[in-house]
Design an enzyme around this catalytic site. Structure first.
Site, PDB file in Angstrom:
ATOM      1  N   HIS A  77      32.832  19.777  -8.924  1.00 37.37           N
ATOM      2  CA  HIS A  77      33.654  20.380  -9.977  1.00 37.37           C
ATOM      3  C   HIS A  77      33.930  21.861  -9.784  1.00 37.37           C
ATOM      4  CE1 HIS A  77      33.558  16.966 -12.834  1.00 37.37           C
ATOM      5  NE2 HIS A  77      32.375  16.733 -12.296  1.00 37.37           N
ATOM      6  N   LYS A 124      38.998  28.445 -23.782  1.00 36.82           N
ATOM      7  CA  LYS A 124      38.171  27.938 -22.688  1.00 36.82           C
ATOM      8  C   LYS A 124      36.971  28.860 -22.560  1.00 36.82           C
ATOM      9  CE  LYS A 124      41.875  28.430 -20.007  1.00 36.82           C
ATOM     10  NZ  LYS A 124      42.039  27.239 -19.207  1.00 36.82           N
ATOM     11  N   ARG A 125      36.015  28.487 -21.705  1.00 38.15           N
ATOM     12  CA  ARG A 125      34.906  29.400 -21.469  1.00 38.15           C
ATOM     13  C   ARG A 125      35.450  30.744 -20.992  1.00 38.15           C
ATOM     14  NH1 ARG A 125      31.797  27.365 -17.064  1.00 38.15           N
ATOM     15  NH2 ARG A 125      33.729  26.327 -16.526  1.00 38.15           N
ATOM     16  N   LYS A 181      38.964  32.971 -14.915  1.00 39.82           N
ATOM     17  CA  LYS A 181      39.962  32.415 -15.835  1.00 39.82           C
ATOM     18  C   LYS A 181      40.898  33.507 -16.365  1.00 39.82           C
ATOM     19  CE  LYS A 181      36.870  28.622 -17.264  1.00 39.82           C
ATOM     20  NZ  LYS A 181      37.571  27.367 -16.943  1.00 39.82           N
ATOM     21  N   THR A 195      41.202  20.774 -17.951  1.00 36.87           N
ATOM     22  CA  THR A 195      41.577  19.589 -18.724  1.00 36.87           C
ATOM     23  C   THR A 195      42.194  20.027 -20.055  1.00 36.87           C
ATOM     24  OG1 THR A 195      39.265  19.524 -19.397  1.00 36.87           O
ATOM     25  CG2 THR A 195      39.960  17.907 -17.772  1.00 36.87           C
ATOM     26  N   LYS A 235      45.487  18.615 -22.340  1.00 35.95           N
ATOM     27  CA  LYS A 235      45.502  18.357 -23.787  1.00 35.95           C
ATOM     28  C   LYS A 235      46.620  19.156 -24.454  1.00 35.95           C
ATOM     29  CE  LYS A 235      40.567  17.906 -23.262  1.00 35.95           C
ATOM     30  NZ  LYS A 235      39.314  18.669 -23.190  1.00 35.95           N
TER      31      LYS A 235
HETATM   32  C1  NBG Z   1      34.653  22.474 -14.331  1.00 36.50           C
HETATM   33  C2  NBG Z   1      35.870  23.169 -13.747  1.00 36.50           C
HETATM   34  C3  NBG Z   1      37.141  22.734 -14.443  1.00 36.50           C
HETATM   35  C4  NBG Z   1      37.211  21.217 -14.465  1.00 36.50           C
HETATM   36  C5  NBG Z   1      35.944  20.642 -15.051  1.00 36.50           C
HETATM   37  C6  NBG Z   1      35.941  19.133 -15.035  1.00 36.50           C
HETATM   38  C7  NBG Z   1      32.323  23.101 -13.933  1.00 36.50           C
HETATM   39  C8  NBG Z   1      31.249  23.336 -12.923  1.00 36.50           C
HETATM   40  N1  NBG Z   1      33.521  22.780 -13.482  1.00 36.50           N
HETATM   41  O1  NBG Z   1      38.252  23.259 -13.782  1.00 36.50           O
HETATM   42  O2  NBG Z   1      35.714  24.561 -13.841  1.00 36.50           O
HETATM   43  O3  NBG Z   1      38.312  20.792 -15.204  1.00 36.50           O
HETATM   44  O4  NBG Z   1      34.830  21.066 -14.314  1.00 36.50           O
HETATM   45  O5  NBG Z   1      36.156  18.645 -13.758  1.00 36.50           O
HETATM   46  O6  NBG Z   1      32.060  23.213 -15.107  1.00 36.50           O
END
Ligand code: NBG
Length: 832
Positions: free
Chosen positions: A374, A565-566, A571, A673, A677
Site C-alpha cells: 500500500h 484525509k490524513r 498529500k 479511495t 468516493k
Molecule cells: C494507503 C495509501 C493510499 C491507499 C490506501 C489503500 C497506507 C500504508 N497506504 O493511497 O496511502 O489508497 O493505502 O490502499 O496506509
C-alpha cells in the site's frame, strides 16, 4: 455456487432468493422485546442509546440467521476460504449499514416511528469503530462488505483494540489527542467466543531434539504465552444473502492474577503479567519511537498473525483433514506488511508441528499467501531490528534466515551473484544495522503481490521491488482499489441514490457499472436541476454541521472545496493552504474582481508524533481564523478545519463536496479511495497524475477533471536535480508573497515566527515539490473558477463523473482478486 469465472453483471435477485422482509409490526415487537429483555429497560426509561442497542440487536438477529446458512453452505460445498489479515479495519458505524444490506431500513424506520423514535437519531448515537488509521483500514472494511456481497466464504482477521484511533480535538488551532473509547458502552454487533482461545508464545529458546530421520527437530520453548480470544462480528453483504465473519483477537494473560503475590499484599504487582499481556490489544498503533514501543508493535503483529493462522489451520484440518491441501482450500491475503510474520508462522506450523518437509512446506506457504503493498514510502516499509526479532521470536528468526539462505543461494546460481544485487535481494538489510525487511518476506512468501492502482503497481517494479521483480517476473499484478457503493453512495447520499435509481433501476447497487446509463442525461436540463438540488440540500446540511461544530457560517451556494484525509507532507495540504492565502491576498487587494464565493474545507488527523503535520493543522486553523473574520473578504472565502475526521464525518462531507483535492506529489499516493468516493458523489477532482487519479481521468475524461503538476517521472527527474524551492519561489511573485505572509506572522500575530520552519523547509528543502507545482495548481484552480461560472458545464461534468465511477466499486476489485489471486468462486449479490 457458480464458477470462479462468473463475475457477470448481476441482476436483482428473484423474490425467492431475497430474504423475506418482515412486517413493520414484527420489527417493532422485536425491538421492544430486545429493549426489555436484552437491554433491561422499559419504554419509559429508555435512552437513545438503549434504543440504539435494541434496534441493533433486532437487526442482528436477522443477520445471524443468514450467517448460519452461509456457514452451513460453505461447509457443505467444501469451498475454498479467503482469509484477509489486516492490522486495521476502519468499519465506522454499522447500524445503517446492516439495515441497508438486510433491506430492512424502511420497515425499521417505520417501526421506530411507531414507538416515537427517529432512526436518524439512533444513527448518531453509535460510536465509530475506528480500528484503523486511514485508507488502508477503510479499504479492508469495504473489502469485507464486497466479499460478503459476492458470497466469497471469507474471514477478516485483526485485533480488537480497546482504543482505536485517537479522538482529535482542536484547541487554539492545535491538534490534541485523546483516547478513543468505542467500547465504553458495549458493542452490540460482536459475539465473544470465550471457547476460541489460542496461546501465542514469545521469547524463550529453541531446543534441537533428535528425530528418527536423523535431522534434528527444532522445538521452540517460549518463555511467555499470551492468550488470544476471538470476538466475531458478522458482516452482511448487499441483499443479506451471504454473511461473513470479522474475527478480532483480544489479548489476555493465562492467569488473571498472581494470587500468591496478591495475598502477600502486592496488589499491583500481582496484576503485572496481566497488564503486560493485555497491552497487546490495548491501542491501535502505540507510539514506536521507544524500543518498548517497537517491541509492542511487533508483539501485536505476531499475536494476531499467529492466532489467525492457528485458527485457520484448525478449521482446515477439521474440514479437510490434511494439512497438505491447505493451499487448495485457503487463501491468505496479507494487507500490507503488518501480518507478514505470518509467512514464518505458517512455516513453523507446517514444519515443526505437522512435520511437513521444508520444501513442501515452502510450496504450500507460497501458494497460500498473497500480499498487497500500500505504499512506496521507504519509512513506511516495515523493517524490524534482527536482535529484537531474535529475542522475541527465536524460532521464526531461524526460519527467516533459512528462507533467506535458500533464496540467496538460488539467486547467486541464477546469475544474480553480484554482491550489491544480493544485498538488495536479501531479507536482511545490513545498511542500517541488521534489520529484517518485512516487505521482502511477504514478497517471497507469496504467489502474487499486488499494488493498489495501475501507476503504483508499475512503480513497485521500478523502485522498491525492482530486484525481486526481476528475479520473479509476473508475480506483481495490479488490483486498483475500489469502494463499496452501499455505504458511500446509498447510505451517505440517499437522495442522490434515489435520483440515480429512477434512471438506472433497482439494480444499481448490484452492478455499479449500470451508472453509465445516466451519462446521456448529462445535458438534460431537468436532470441537471434535480441533481443540483440534491447537492445543494447536502451542502445545507453540511453547513449546519459546520456551524454546530466550529461556529463558522457557510454559504451553501459557495463552491465547497474539500480536502479530507490524513495530514501528511506528501498529500500536500500546504499547497492548498498556500493557494488559500494567495487568493485571500488578492481579494483584499483587488476587491472589485468577479470573485467566486468559495469554502475550503479541511479535515484529517496527524500522527501524534508527526510535528510538521501538526503544524500544518495549526496553520489551516490560523488561516481560517484570520480569513473568516476579515470584513473585506465579505464571505467570498472561508476556510474551516473540521475536527476528528472519521468514517461518519466523511459520510457527511463527501455528498456535499463540489471540488475534491487529490494533490499529492506524483508517485507518492499509492491509490487513494477518498478520490473515488468524492467523484462518485459528484465532486470534480483537482489532482495530480498520482495513484488512482490516473484511472479516474481515464474514466471521466480530461474535460471533467482538473489535472495539474509534475508527473511521477518528472518528479523523479526534478528531485535528482535539486529539491530547493528557491528558483520556483523567485519565479512566482504570488507564491513568494504567500510564503512571506505565512512566514512573517500574518496568520499568527501572537507568535510571528510560528511557521518560519515550514517556510524555510519549502524554500531550501522542498522534497514534496510544493513550490514546483504551485503555479500549475494555482492556474488549474482558476480553470475550476471558470467552469464553476458555467453552471451548466459544471453540472454536466458532475453527472459525467458519477456516471463513470461504476468501475471503482470494490465489487469489481474483489471480483478481480477472486479470479486472479485467490481462485475462488463468486456469485451475484443476493444469490448465495
Ligand atoms: C494507503 C495509501 C493510499 C491507499 C490506501 C489503500 C497506507 C500504508 N497506504 O493511497 O496511502 O489508497 O493505502 O490502499 O496506509
Amino acid at each position: 455456487m457458480e464458477s470462479a469465472a462468473d463475475t457477470s453483471p448481476a441482476t436483482a435477485p428473484s423474490p425467492s432468493d431475497a430474504p423475506q422482509s418482515p412486517k413493520v409490526a414484527e420489527i417493532r415487537d422485536l425491538i421492544l422485546a430486545k429493549l426489555r429483555y436484552a437491554v433491561g429497560k422499559n419504554v419509559a426509561s429508555a435512552s437513545k442509546h438503549d434504543w440504539f442497542i435494541a434496534t441493533a440487536l433486532s437487526v442482528r438477529d436477522k443477520v445471524v440467521d443468514s450467517w448460519f446458512s452461509s456457514i452451513v453452505r460453505a461447509k457443505a460445498s467444501g469451498v475454498k476460504r479467503v482469509y484477509y489479515l489486516s492490522l486495521e479495519f476502519l468499519i465506522g458505524r454499522l447500524l445503517i449499514d446492516a439495515l441497508t444490506n438486510m433491506q430492512l431500513i424502511d420497515e425499521t424506520r417505520a417501526a421506530l416511528a411507531e414507538l416515537g423514535v427517529d432512526l436518524d437519531d439512533l444513527r448518531e448515537v453509535e460510536p465509530d469503530a475506528a480500528l484503523g488509521n486511514g485508507g488502508l483500514g477503510r479499504l479492508a472494511a469495504c473489502f469485507m462488505e464486497s466479499m460478503a456481497t459476492l458470497s466469497i466464504a471469507a474471514y477478516g482477521y485483526g485485533i480488537r483494540y480497546d482504543h482505536g484511533l485517537f479522538r482529535q480535538r482542536i484547541k487554539d488551532g492545535k491538534q490534541l489527542e485523546y483516547p478513543e473509547d468505542w467500547l465504553s458502552l458495549g458493542d452490540p454487533w460482536e459475539f465473544q467466543r470465550p471457547e476460541i482461545v489460542y496461546g501465542v508464545g514469545f521469547g524463550g529458546h529453541i531446543e534441537a531434539q533428535a528425530s528418527p530421520d536423523g535431522e534434528p527437530k527444532q522445538v521452540w520453548m517460549p518463555a511467555e504465552t499470551v492468550q488470544a480470544i476471538a470476538y466475531d462480528t458478522p458482516i452482511a453483504g448487499w441483499r443479506g444473502a451471504h454473511i461473513n465473519t470479522l474475527r478480532l483477537w483480544a489479548a489476555r494473560a493465562p492467569d488473571p492474577l498472581r494470587l500468591d503475590m496478591f495475598n502477600s499484599g502486592d496488589h499491583v504487582g500481582a496484576l503485572m503479567d496481566r497488564v503486560r499481556a493485555e497491552s497487546i490489544s490495548k491501542v491501535l498503533y502505540p507510539g514506536d519511537t521507544s524500543p518498548a514501543g517497537q517491541e509492542l508493535r511487533l508483539r501485536q503483529e505476531y499475536f494476531f498473525a499467529s492466532a489467525s493462522i492457528q485458527d485457520l489451520v484448525r478449521r482446515h484440518l477439521s474440514l479437510f483433514g490434511d494439512i497438505r491441501t491447505l493451499a487448495d482450500k485457503a487463501s491468505i491475503q496479507l494487507n500490507d506488511t503488518h501480518p507478514a510474520i505470518g509467512v514464518a508462522e505458517l512455516m513453523h506450523v507446517l514444519v515443526d508441528r505437522h512435520d511437513v518437509p521444508w520444501d513442501e512446506a515452502w510450496t504450500i506457504t507460497r501458494n497460500t499467501f498473497s500480499y498487497t503493498n500500500h505504499t512506496l514510502l521507504p519509512e513506511a516499509l516495515e523493517t524490524w531490528p534482527a536482535p529484537l526479532m531474535e529475542r522475541l521470536l527465536p524460532r521464526h528468526m531461524q526460519i527467516i534466515y533459512l528462507i533467506n539462505a535458500i533464496h540467496l543461494d538460488r539467486m547467486a546460481k541464477s546469475g544474480g551473484g553480484v554482491a550489491e544485487k544480493l544485498a538488495a535481494l536479501s531479507l536482511i538489510d545490513e545498511a542500517h544495522g541488521r534489520r529484517v525487511r518485512m516487505g521482502h518476506l511477504a514478497f517471497l512468501g507469496s504467489h502474487k503481490v499486488n499494488g493498489v492502482s495501475a501507476l503504483h503497481s508499475e512503480l513497485m517494479k521500478t523502485t522498491v521491488f525492482h530486484d525481486l521483480d526481476a528475479a520473479d517476473p509476473g508475480k506483481i499484478v495490479n488490483k486498483t482499489n475500489g469502494v463499496t457503493f452501499r455505504r458511500w453512495l446509498k447510505e451517505a447520499n440517499p437522495a442522490l441514490t434515489s435520483l440515480l435509481m429512477e434512471v438506472v433501476g433497482d439494480g444499481l447497487l448490484d452492478d455499479a457499472t449500470a451508472l453509465k446509463k445516466i451519462e446521456p442525461l448529462a445535458d438534460d436540463a431537468s436532470f441537471q436541476e434535480r441533481y443540483a438540488a440534491v447537492k445543494r440540500a447536502n451542502k445545507v446540511a453540511l453547513a449546519r454541521l459546520v456551524q454546530e461544530r466550529v461556529g463558522v457560517k457557510l454559504n451553501p451556494d459557495a463552491l465547497f472545496d474539500v480536502q479530507i484525509k490524513r495530514i501528511h507532507e506528501y498529500k500536500r495540504q500546504i499547497l492548498n493552504i498556500l493557494e488559500t492565502v494567495a487568493i485571500y491576498e488578492e481579494i483584499r487587494t483587488q476587491p472589485y474582481r468577479d470573485w467566486i464565493p468559495r469554502v475550503k474545507i479541511f479535515a484529517g488527523k496527524a500522527a501524534a508524533s508527526y510535528a510538521t503535520a501538526k503544524l500544518v493543522i495549526q496553520l489551516a486553523n490560523d488561516v481560517g481564523r484570520v480569513v473568516n473574520s476579515d470584513p473585506t473578504v465579505r464571505g467570498l472565502l472561508k476556510c474551516v478545519f473540521l475536527p476528528n475526521y472519521n468514517v461518519s464525518l466523511a459520510e457527511r462531507i463527501i455528498p456535499a463536496a463540489d471540488l475534491s483535492e487529490q494533490i499529492s506529489t506524483a508517485g507518492m499516493e499509492a491509490s487513494g479511495t477518498g478520490n473515488m468516493k468524492l467523484a462518485l458523489n459528484g465532486a470534480l477532482t483537482i489532482g495530480t497524475l498520482d495513484g488512482a487519479n490516473v484511472e479516474i481521468l481515464e474514466h471521466v475524461g480530461p474535460d471533467n477533471i482538473f489535472i495539474f503538476g509534475l508527473a511521477a517521472d518528472e518528479v523523479a527527474a526534478r528531485r535528482a536535480q535539486s529539491i530547493s524551492g528557491q528558483e520556483a519561489i523567485a519565479r512566482s511573485q504570488r507564491l513568494s508573497d504567500a510564503l512571506e505572509a505565512i512566514g512573517s506572522g500574518v496568520f499568527s500575530p501572537e507568535q510571528p515566527d510560528r511557521y518560519r520552519s515550514l517556510v524555510d523547509a519549502l524554500t531550501y528543502h522542498d522534497f514534496f515539490l510544493v513550490t514546483a507545482d504551485f503555479d500549475s495548481y494555482y492556474a488549474k484552480q482558476r480553470d475550476v473558477f471558470r467552469r464553476w461560472r458555467d453552471k451548466k458545464g459544471w453540472r454536466r461534468s458532475t453527472i459525467i463523473n458519477t456516471a463513470n465511477m461504476g468501475w471503482f466499486s470494490s465489487d469489481r476489485t474483489i471480483g478481480e482478486y477472486a479470479v486472479e489471486i485467490w481462485n475462488v468462486p463468486t456469485t451475484a449479490p443476493g444469490r448465495a
